[in-house]
Design a protein around this motif. Structure first.
Motif, PDB file in Angstrom:
ATOM      1  N   VAL A 162      39.426  26.161  52.491  1.00  0.00           N
ATOM      2  CA  VAL A 162      40.850  25.822  52.556  1.00  0.00           C
ATOM      3  C   VAL A 162      41.169  24.738  51.523  1.00  0.00           C
ATOM      4  CG1 VAL A 162      42.689  24.912  54.011  1.00  0.00           C
ATOM      5  CG2 VAL A 162      41.032  26.519  54.958  1.00  0.00           C
ATOM      6  N   ARG A 202      48.006  30.598  62.958  1.00  0.00           N
ATOM      7  CA  ARG A 202      48.678  31.598  63.796  1.00  0.00           C
ATOM      8  C   ARG A 202      47.992  31.804  65.144  1.00  0.00           C
ATOM      9  NH1 ARG A 202      48.632  36.915  62.196  1.00  0.00           N
ATOM     10  NH2 ARG A 202      50.418  37.587  63.394  1.00  0.00           N
ATOM     11  N   ARG A 203      46.664  31.972  65.115  1.00  0.00           N
ATOM     12  CA  ARG A 203      45.980  32.359  66.348  1.00  0.00           C
ATOM     13  C   ARG A 203      45.179  31.199  66.854  1.00  0.00           C
ATOM     14  NH1 ARG A 203      44.293  38.557  65.393  1.00  0.00           N
ATOM     15  NH2 ARG A 203      46.307  39.180  64.566  1.00  0.00           N
ATOM     16  N   THR A 257      36.182  39.699  68.379  1.00  0.00           N
ATOM     17  CA  THR A 257      36.977  39.410  67.196  1.00  0.00           C
ATOM     18  C   THR A 257      37.115  40.683  66.391  1.00  0.00           C
ATOM     19  OG1 THR A 257      36.109  37.200  67.133  1.00  0.00           O
ATOM     20  CG2 THR A 257      37.091  38.021  65.131  1.00  0.00           C
ATOM     21  N   THR A 258      38.283  40.897  65.916  1.00  0.00           N
ATOM     22  CA  THR A 258      38.508  42.098  65.142  1.00  0.00           C
ATOM     23  C   THR A 258      37.846  41.980  63.782  1.00  0.00           C
ATOM     24  OG1 THR A 258      40.611  42.271  66.206  1.00  0.00           O
ATOM     25  CG2 THR A 258      40.259  43.669  64.295  1.00  0.00           C
ATOM     26  N   ILE A 259      37.022  42.921  63.456  1.00  0.00           N
ATOM     27  CA  ILE A 259      36.445  42.969  62.121  1.00  0.00           C
ATOM     28  C   ILE A 259      37.150  44.057  61.323  1.00  0.00           C
ATOM     29  CG2 ILE A 259      34.409  43.672  60.846  1.00  0.00           C
ATOM     30  CD1 ILE A 259      32.798  42.304  63.101  1.00  0.00           C
ATOM     31  N   HIS A 307      40.706  35.390  63.135  1.00  0.00           N
ATOM     32  CA  HIS A 307      40.592  34.293  64.094  1.00  0.00           C
ATOM     33  C   HIS A 307      39.755  33.228  63.413  1.00  0.00           C
ATOM     34  CE1 HIS A 307      41.853  37.455  66.780  1.00  0.00           C
ATOM     35  NE2 HIS A 307      42.075  36.551  67.715  1.00  0.00           N
ATOM     36  N   ILE A 308      40.413  32.173  62.998  1.00  0.00           N
ATOM     37  CA  ILE A 308      39.742  31.216  62.115  1.00  0.00           C
ATOM     38  C   ILE A 308      38.729  30.376  62.894  1.00  0.00           C
ATOM     39  CG2 ILE A 308      40.085  29.351  60.457  1.00  0.00           C
ATOM     40  CD1 ILE A 308      41.477  31.938  59.665  1.00  0.00           C
ATOM     41  N   ARG A 309      37.540  30.270  62.349  1.00  0.00           N
ATOM     42  CA  ARG A 309      36.544  29.306  62.843  1.00  0.00           C
ATOM     43  C   ARG A 309      36.511  28.145  61.862  1.00  0.00           C
ATOM     44  NH1 ARG A 309      31.009  32.392  63.403  1.00  0.00           N
ATOM     45  NH2 ARG A 309      32.004  33.432  61.654  1.00  0.00           N
ATOM     46  N   TRP A 310      36.681  26.948  62.367  1.00  0.00           N
ATOM     47  CA  TRP A 310      36.778  25.792  61.470  1.00  0.00           C
ATOM     48  C   TRP A 310      35.425  25.165  61.205  1.00  0.00           C
ATOM     49  CZ3 TRP A 310      40.744  24.893  58.461  1.00  0.00           C
ATOM     50  CH2 TRP A 310      41.966  25.500  58.810  1.00  0.00           C
ATOM     51  N   ALA A 358      40.305  30.428  67.851  1.00  0.00           N
ATOM     52  CA  ALA A 358      39.566  29.573  66.936  1.00  0.00           C
ATOM     53  C   ALA A 358      38.523  28.749  67.659  1.00  0.00           C
ATOM     54  CB  ALA A 358      40.546  28.670  66.200  1.00  0.00           C
ATOM     55  N   ASP A 359      37.527  28.330  66.898  1.00  0.00           N
ATOM     56  CA  ASP A 359      36.461  27.450  67.346  1.00  0.00           C
ATOM     57  C   ASP A 359      35.521  28.061  68.384  1.00  0.00           C
ATOM     58  OD1 ASP A 359      36.431  25.353  65.725  1.00  0.00           O
ATOM     59  OD2 ASP A 359      37.394  23.933  67.077  1.00  0.00           O
ATOM     60  N   MET A 417      34.390  26.831  55.894  1.00  0.00           N
ATOM     61  CA  MET A 417      35.798  27.225  55.906  1.00  0.00           C
ATOM     62  C   MET A 417      36.685  26.064  55.476  1.00  0.00           C
ATOM     63  SD  MET A 417      37.748  29.747  56.294  1.00  0.00           S
ATOM     64  CE  MET A 417      39.496  30.089  56.453  1.00  0.00           C
ATOM     65  N   ALA A 445      37.273  34.005  58.919  1.00  0.00           N
ATOM     66  CA  ALA A 445      38.481  34.583  59.496  1.00  0.00           C
ATOM     67  C   ALA A 445      38.093  35.731  60.425  1.00  0.00           C
ATOM     68  CB  ALA A 445      39.409  35.096  58.400  1.00  0.00           C
ATOM     69  N   ARG A 446      36.845  36.125  60.335  1.00  0.00           N
ATOM     70  CA  ARG A 446      36.297  37.205  61.147  1.00  0.00           C
ATOM     71  C   ARG A 446      37.100  38.500  61.036  1.00  0.00           C
ATOM     72  NH1 ARG A 446      34.561  34.306  66.670  1.00  0.00           N
ATOM     73  NH2 ARG A 446      36.345  32.978  66.299  1.00  0.00           N
ATOM     74  N   ARG A 447      37.391  38.849  59.812  1.00  0.00           N
ATOM     75  CA  ARG A 447      37.858  40.206  59.538  1.00  0.00           C
ATOM     76  C   ARG A 447      37.497  40.532  58.093  1.00  0.00           C
ATOM     77  NH1 ARG A 447      43.608  41.917  57.436  1.00  0.00           N
ATOM     78  NH2 ARG A 447      42.150  43.051  56.140  1.00  0.00           N
ATOM     79  N   ASP A 457      45.575  37.759  59.966  1.00  0.00           N
ATOM     80  CA  ASP A 457      45.245  38.260  61.304  1.00  0.00           C
ATOM     81  C   ASP A 457      43.769  38.098  61.623  1.00  0.00           C
ATOM     82  OD1 ASP A 457      45.735  41.738  60.327  1.00  0.00           O
ATOM     83  OD2 ASP A 457      44.446  40.144  59.592  1.00  0.00           O
ATOM     84  N   ALA A 460      49.006  31.200  58.144  1.00  0.00           N
ATOM     85  CA  ALA A 460      47.909  32.145  58.337  1.00  0.00           C
ATOM     86  C   ALA A 460      46.763  31.481  59.090  1.00  0.00           C
ATOM     87  CB  ALA A 460      47.421  32.680  56.983  1.00  0.00           C
ATOM     88  N   MET A 489      43.331  35.927  56.151  1.00  0.00           N
ATOM     89  CA  MET A 489      43.389  34.902  57.194  1.00  0.00           C
ATOM     90  C   MET A 489      44.486  35.183  58.206  1.00  0.00           C
ATOM     91  SD  MET A 489      42.706  31.450  54.923  1.00  0.00           S
ATOM     92  CE  MET A 489      44.221  31.592  54.016  1.00  0.00           C
TER      93      MET A 489
END
Lengths: 646, 348
Positions: A373, B74-75, B86-88, A362-365, B79-80, A369, A294-296, A360, B71, A358
């Motif tokens: 899910v 949303r964005r 990217t906000t950490i 930015h999901i990497r699939w 992605a990908d 991951m 999710a990179r946070r 906020d 969730a 997740m």
């Protein structure tokens, strides 16, 4: 705000080239004999950890084959693929293997491999104990499976209720293999847990306060503490069962004044915490992996830690919910019903922490991951049915039916095995230095996810339709046939999915892209060293300033001071075969301790224990005494060498 | 980016499954011992409890899986692509929001749902304890792998088939002669274990006449799978007649008849060492009582329909039908088999 890209420019970035002299010194200090001698004598937590994982997966596939034979038998009514006796052995060994020889040790393997790396340490607190716990695990697994050679395969179910498993109704060696095997493997689990606890308290990098410990470390700590309190109960239940069987003691024999329910209390006092012993490290993996993709940062770190610790406590107060049909006083059971509902709350906390993470991000699939899910959805279903069966009256309909089989597979297979597969895709690149195929990974995930739900979802319905568990066949005419066929097809699909991952791992050895030190942009310290890590893990001890050290602009490395406590921090003082010891909570360097050399002692002690248990099995004093002598000799040798090295 | 769509598909799959569950349950056969087709008061209460739990669980599933889906989806832009900032570090407001989300979604709401569920659980538990004024007492003993049944008030003894009157509460007293078994008739009541050394109690009132299948639910050894039984609920009149017919031993068959030859063979062969037939010298306790076996619907604890052919097969080689059971193959001539079958099938 920090971004991933800025991170890569910082000093001390992953994979930094070492001073050649320092590297040569480290090579020498950490060198191991080659070949079989090195294989037997190694105490390196990484080799031990991988060995755990590989061995556990061998048992996983054995248990999987057992499951598929059972499903073939149940694919249609009154099939005659295997007989009643063989079927009963199959489900007994499937459950026993999955709990004792796969789930527990595979997570111990990941913990062995990852703990020192996530803590910024060079090895476990007790490396030889670590090697010993592996050999005991292997010995106990071989011990239990040798029952096939003697035609005495345990057939009392994985919880081996008395009186069925007493000598009257189960004569012969089969249940002795089971009970002694359970005691045997418990030794491995217990010494492993002690090692985890001490490692977590004493080997953390400077600055890694309790409040900054990686979440996986917290989950292993909670698991290990639970093991210390829970395993003695199952050891006792198995030991008293053996005393009844071999010595005629009658602890569980009503005619002799014993109690059959005593066995169930002892067994489930371990058995329910055991569910969480398996689950906690798995959810710890998820709380590690989800933020990376999710990179946070993980939302609600303190909440999640509290949830892990809370589960560790509360789960000791729910064991009676396995015994809701035993006719205990209903209001006493109602208390356990209530506590069993309360134990849902910590899981609720974790779900919303993951959702917030997740939300906020930015999901990497990537494949890890996807498995995460899959885990979320499956664990959600397993948790909800768990809350259902916690409701005392309703449980009396579904306990010991296929509904409960469905429920605990959603939790123990779905919510534990899916994280483990996710963890393979996530951490194997660290262990081998090679990435796994994303294409195969995704194919494996979807096959497993579809196969899993096709296998286990219809089982809920079968349970409500009155199908009891542990039946080797069923009659036509009750409407159970179609769903059972679907379940069997799903089971094979799930098995196929797991094989795709085996292929992905096999292919990665040759064709995998080099992983580099940090392929995922992850947060914890194992990604600060090379993939695979050098024998010494870290040349210089990292200094931790936050919960996600790799996401800080700079990952600092400690420098040696001139007192005992800081001399080893490195790089210049770090070349010796020693490791840093820090204080328990604040992680301030305290002293350093030697890392023991490789040794035959753990292996020999493991062999000695196997001989001892074989002696108990055949009830032959001479063999048992030989085993005891070998174990004692190995321990003397073991402690002797440690003092010399110190 | 397909992430959002994927997650919605994943979220939808189990919902489809839940719908399928309802459909499948509706499509059960008449003989399915379906817990959700209750024919007694206890099973009815438990089915109601299930529908409450099912409704709540479905709602929670849809909401939580929906939140997970949103969730994840949303964005779409970020992605990908592994490049791009990217906000950490979550902003301070984000951290406050995280706490609020977890406190409300993870603690407060579930606590309310669980508290309501807990109150319902205790209420149902208390209600199930209530015993009516004049229950019919039935004593059931579990054995490897069949069921002894007796009616203490009338002294009637039978096996594997429990007759009860509709509309009158039945108190089943349960114990075991060997290992742990579990008494489960999904359409009538929740299950209760039969445990050696203690007597457990189960209560239910059957609502409608019918035959309801029960089965042992606690693994009890090699033939756990073939340890079924049937509860036959009858009108009070039919039940009274059934009981009356068993109060006195069955009359001896007329001399010279096949039944009489069968009786003689039964008592002379090894049968009588293991089975009991009221009014005869057969008083064995290893196998089920056969005093009224002719009137029962099934043989071998629900293993076979009770027909003369099945009974003959069973006597010749029960091990081929129920391997591991305590019924040995009996060495009999065809004539003996036929006459014993005739005798047993004649028992009331």
């Amino acid at each position: 705000m920090t971004t991933i890209d800025e991170r890569d420019d910082r000093p001390g970035s992953p994979g930094e080239v070492l001073d050649p002299q320092l590297e040569a010194d480290l090579e020498e200090a950490f060198s191991e004999p080659p070949g079989i001698i090195g294989f037997i004598t190694t105490v390196d937590h990484k080799r031990v950890g991988m060995r755990y994982i590989v061995t556990a997966f061998v048992f996983f596939f054995i248990a999987g084959i057992e499951a598929l034979v059972m499903r073939t038998q149940l694919a249609q009514p009154e099939a005659e693929v295997v007989g009643a006796s063989a079927y009963n052995s199959l489900f007994t060994m499937h459950g026993t293997t999955m709990i004792f020889l796969f789930n527990t040790p595979v997570l111990a393997g990941f913990a062995n491999y990852l703990l020192p790396l996530q803590l910024g340490a060079r090895d476990m607190a007790f490396p030889r104990l670590n090697a010993f716990s592996y050999w005991v695990f292997l010995g106990s697994g071989v011990f239990m499976y040798s029952s096939f050679l003697f035609g005495a395969v345990p057939d009392g179910g994985w919880f081996a209720y008395v009186p069925l498993t007493g000598s009257t109704y189960s004569p012969g060696l089969a249940l002795d293999f089971w009970a002694l095997g359970v005691i045997f493997v418990g030794i491995s689990t217990t010494v492993g847990a002690i090692n985890f606890i001490v490692t977590i308290f004493k080997q953390r990098a400077p600055g890694m306060t309790a409040n900054r410990m990686p979440i996986f470390v917290w989950s292993v700590l909670a698991m290990a503490v639970m093991v210390i309190f829970a395993v003695p109960a199952v050891t006792l239940s198995a030991a008293l069962l053996e005393a009844d069987r071999l010595g005629g003691t009658g602890f569980f024999v009503p005619e002799a004044g014993g109690s059959t329910l005593l066995y169930q209390h002892l067994f489930w006092f371990w058995g329910h915490p055991e569910v969480y012993i398996l689950l906690l490290p798995a959810v710890g993996m998820m709380s590690t992996i989800i933020p990376v993709f999710a990179r946070r940062r993980l939302a609600g770190y303190v909440w999640v830690v509290s949830a892990l610790v809370g589960i560790a406590f509360i789960s000791f107060g729910v064991w009676v919910h396995h015994m809701f049909a035993t006719g205990m006083p209903p209001m006493a059971m109602a208390l356990f019903s209530a506590v069993s509902l309360v134990v849902v709350l910590p899981s609720g906390i974790q779900f919303f922490a993951w959702i917030a993470t997740m939300w906020d991000g930015h999901i990497r699939w990537s494949t890890p991951m996807l498995f995460s899910v899959g885990f979320l959805i499956i664990f959600l279903i397993g948790g909800l049915t768990g809350a259902m069966v916690a409701v005392l009256p309703f449980d009396t309909q579904v306990t010991d039916s296929y509904f409960i089989v469905a429920h605990f597979h959603y939790v123990l297979n779905g919510a534990v095995v899916f994280p483990i597969f996710g963890a393979l895709y996530f951490w194997l690149p660290k262990m081998t230095g090679r990435m796994l195929s994303e294409r195969l990974g995704k194919a494996s995930f979807w096959t497993m996810a579809i196969g899993f739900n096709l296998t286990f979802f219809p089982m809920h319905v079968l349970g409500l339709m009155g199908m009891p568990r542990r039946v080797y066949t069923y009659q036509d005419g009750y409407g159970w046939g179609t769903l059972n066929l679907a379940v069997t097809i799903g089971g094979f699909l799930f098995g196929l999915g797991t094989l795709l991952t085996v292929i992905a791992i096999w292919r990665s050895r040759r064709h995998g892209a080099p992983a580099g030190p940090d392929p995922w942009g992850a947060a914890t310290l194992e990604w600060s060293t090379t993939s695979p890590p050098p024998d010494w893990n870290f040349a210089a001890t990292p200094v931790v300033t936050s919960r996600d050290p790799m996401w800080e602009p700079v990952l600092e490395e400690a420098v040696s001071g001139d007192d005992d406590a800081t001399a080893m921090l490195g790089p210049e003082g770090a070349e010796a075969r020693r490791m840093v010891v820090t204080t328990g909570v604040a992680a301030v360097p305290e002293t350093s301790s030697p890392i023991p050399d490789e040794s035959y002692a753990p292996f020999v002690a493991g062999v000695g224990l196997t001989v001892l248990f074989a002696g108990l099995l055949v009830w032959t004093g001479v063999v048992a005494v030989i085993g005891v002598v070998v174990v004692l000799a190995a321990i003397v040798r073991w402690t002797w060498r440690t003092e010399e090295a110190g | 980016m397909t992430g959002g769509r994927r997650s919605r598909v994943r979220g939808a799959a189990p919902v489809v499954g839940l719908v399928a569950l309802v459909v499948v349950l509706a499509a059960c056969t008449d003989d399915t011992p379906n817990a959700l087709d209750p024919q007694g008061d206890d099973a009815k209460v438990l089915a109601d409890t299930w529908w409450y739990l099912f409704a709540v669980a479905t709602a929670v599933f849809v909401i939580v899986a929906g939140l997970i889906g949103v969730a994840l989806g949303r964005r779409r832009g970020g992605a990908d692509e592994s490049d791009g900032p990217t906000t950490i570090e979550p902003a301070r407001t984000t951290a406050r929001r995280d706490h609020a989300v977890i406190a409300v979604g993870g603690v407060a709401v579930p606590a309310v749902i669980l508290a309501i569920t807990g109150v319902i659980a205790v209420g149902v538990t208390a209600a199930r304890l209530e015993e009516g004024p004049d229950p019919l007492v039935v004593h059931v003993t579990g054995r490897d792998w069949f069921w002894d049944v007796s009616y203490p008030e009338s002294g009637v003894v039978t096996a594997n088939e429990i007759h009860v009157p509709v509309g009158r509460q039945v108190r089943v007293e349960l114990d075991s002669a060997d290992v742990i078994h579990s008494f489960w008739v999904p359409q009538l009541a929740g299950k209760v274990d039969l445990i050696p050394g203690q007597t457990n109690t189960l209560r239910f009132t059957a609502d409608a006449p019918g035959t309801y299948r029960g089965q042992c639910a606690e693994y009890c050894g090699i033939q756990h799978a073939h340890m079924a039984f049937h509860v036959v609920a009858q009108t009070p009149e039919d039940f009274a007649a059934w009981l009356e017919a068993r109060r006195s031993p069955p009359p001896a068959p007329p001399p010279g008849s096949p039944e009489a030859r069968g009786r003689e063979a039964f008592l002379g062969l090894s049968c009588a060492g293991c089975h009991r037939i009221a009014g005869t010298t057969a008083d064995g306790e290893v196998g089920p009582d056969l005093s009224d076996v002719g009137s029962r619907s099934f043989l071998g604890a629900g293993t076979l329909p009770n027909t003369p052919a099945n009974l003959a097969d069973w006597m010749r080689d029960a091990q081929a039908i129920k391997p591991g059971s305590n019924m040995p193959p009996i060495d009999m001539t065809d004539e003996q088999v036929a006459s014993v079958v005739a005798y047993l099938e004649s028992l009331p």
